[in-house]
Write an enzyme that holds these catalytic residues in place. Sequence first.
Site, short mmCIF file in Angstrom:
data_model
loop_
_atom_site.label_atom_id
_atom_site.label_comp_id
_atom_site.label_asym_id
_atom_site.label_seq_id
_atom_site.Cartn_x
_atom_site.Cartn_y
_atom_site.Cartn_z
CB SER A 166 -14.31 6.39 3.41
OG SER A 166 -13.24 6.03 4.26
CG HIS A 203 -15.71 2.36 2.08
ND1 HIS A 203 -15.79 1.37 1.13
CD2 HIS A 203 -14.39 2.64 2.21
CE1 HIS A 203 -14.58 1.06 0.70
NE2 HIS A 203 -13.70 1.81 1.35
CG ASP A 222 -11.20 2.70 3.91
OD1 ASP A 222 -11.22 1.95 2.92
OD2 ASP A 222 -11.66 3.86 3.90
CG MET A 230 -6.03 0.75 5.85
SD MET A 230 -5.33 2.37 5.50
CE MET A 230 -6.66 3.09 4.52
CG HIS A 281 -11.48 -1.40 0.95
ND1 HIS A 281 -11.05 -0.16 0.50
CD2 HIS A 281 -10.72 -2.31 0.28
CE1 HIS A 281 -10.08 -0.32 -0.39
NE2 HIS A 281 -9.86 -1.61 -0.53
CG MET A 283 -7.08 -1.71 1.65
SD MET A 283 -7.25 0.07 1.80
CE MET A 283 -8.62 0.16 2.94
CG MET A 340 -7.89 0.36 -4.36
SD MET A 340 -8.87 1.15 -3.08
CE MET A 340 -7.98 2.66 -2.74
CG ASP A 383 -11.99 3.43 -1.86
OD1 ASP A 383 -11.98 4.60 -1.45
OD2 ASP A 383 -11.71 2.45 -1.14
C1 DX5 Z 1 -7.85 4.57 0.82
C2 DX5 Z 1 -9.22 4.09 1.26
C3 DX5 Z 1 -10.33 5.01 0.91
C4 DX5 Z 1 -10.23 6.39 1.50
C5 DX5 Z 1 -10.92 7.33 0.58
O1 DX5 Z 1 -6.93 3.57 1.03
O2 DX5 Z 1 -9.52 2.84 0.70
O3 DX5 Z 1 -11.60 4.44 1.19
O4 DX5 Z 1 -10.80 6.50 2.78
O5 DX5 Z 1 -10.71 8.61 1.02
P1 DX5 Z 1 -10.87 9.88 0.07
O6 DX5 Z 1 -12.30 9.89 -0.40
O7 DX5 Z 1 -10.53 11.00 0.96
O8 DX5 Z 1 -9.92 9.70 -1.09
ZN ZN Z 2 -11.64 2.03 0.93
#
Ligand code: DX5
Ligand code: ZN
Length: 224
Positions: free
Chosen positions: A10, A35, A37, A39, A68, A70, A139, A177
């Site tokens: 990620s 990956h 993220d 948000m 991903h 969110m 998750m 994840d």
């Molecule tokens: C959290 C994200 C993850 C995050 C994982 O909301 O979806 O992908 O980056 O990070 P680690 O591996 O540090 O838990």
């Molecule tokens: Zn993620």
Amino acid sequence: MFGPISIAPSILSADFLNLEDDIHLVEEAGAGWIHVDVMDGHFVPNLTIGVPHVAALKKICKVPLDVHLMIDNPEVQVPWYIDAGADLITVHIETLKDPAATLKLIRDAGRLCGISLNPPTPVEAIKDVIGLVDLVLVMSVNPGFGGQSFIPESTDKIAKIVEYANEAGVSPLIEVDGGIDTEKAHLVASLGADVLVAGSSIYKAQDPSEALRAIRAAAMSAQA
Ligand code: DX5
Ligand code: ZN
């Protein structure tokens, strides 16, 4: 399920000022996906990156982009991420008004589609769509931030997803994840996880390449 394991670093935990180098570093160490993220500050408290970043990343990434989402109302933005070049688009069941339609939109564009669920959401919520997806993203932390601890109950969910998939006669990839380190990688791989997202345990390690290889080796040893 019990195929080769892929590691999806990620980039949330990477150095945004040296992102290209940080991506090539993990690609050379054997990352299967990158990956991303996304948000929106609504569905999750944090705000990260979006469509223009994915379009830029697509130009330099050698492995597929695992996006991903969110975000609230993902059906509005999914076509934008398709245009930006996302290879896999994962949406959250909690955000979808018409899950089947949104997943179809992704698939019809020739991309892989994933469904995700938050820790408080029961697995039953995705039962009806399990036959419509290429991947289920479990998750294992509450979404919003990297560096959190793995929620132990996530393991029951993985087992249940495998059960539902078998009942439906399908075999979506299972991605986990949040909070993945070598120990958790071994644990979730032993339950049938195929794709492991790891942010801080790779990018905050002294040697990210070595950390990635160690996570993959720990996961592979669960399948031996
Ligand atoms: C959290 C994200 C993850 C995050 C994982 O909301 O979806 O992908 O980056 O990070 P680690 O591996 O540090 O838990
Ligand atoms: Zn993620």
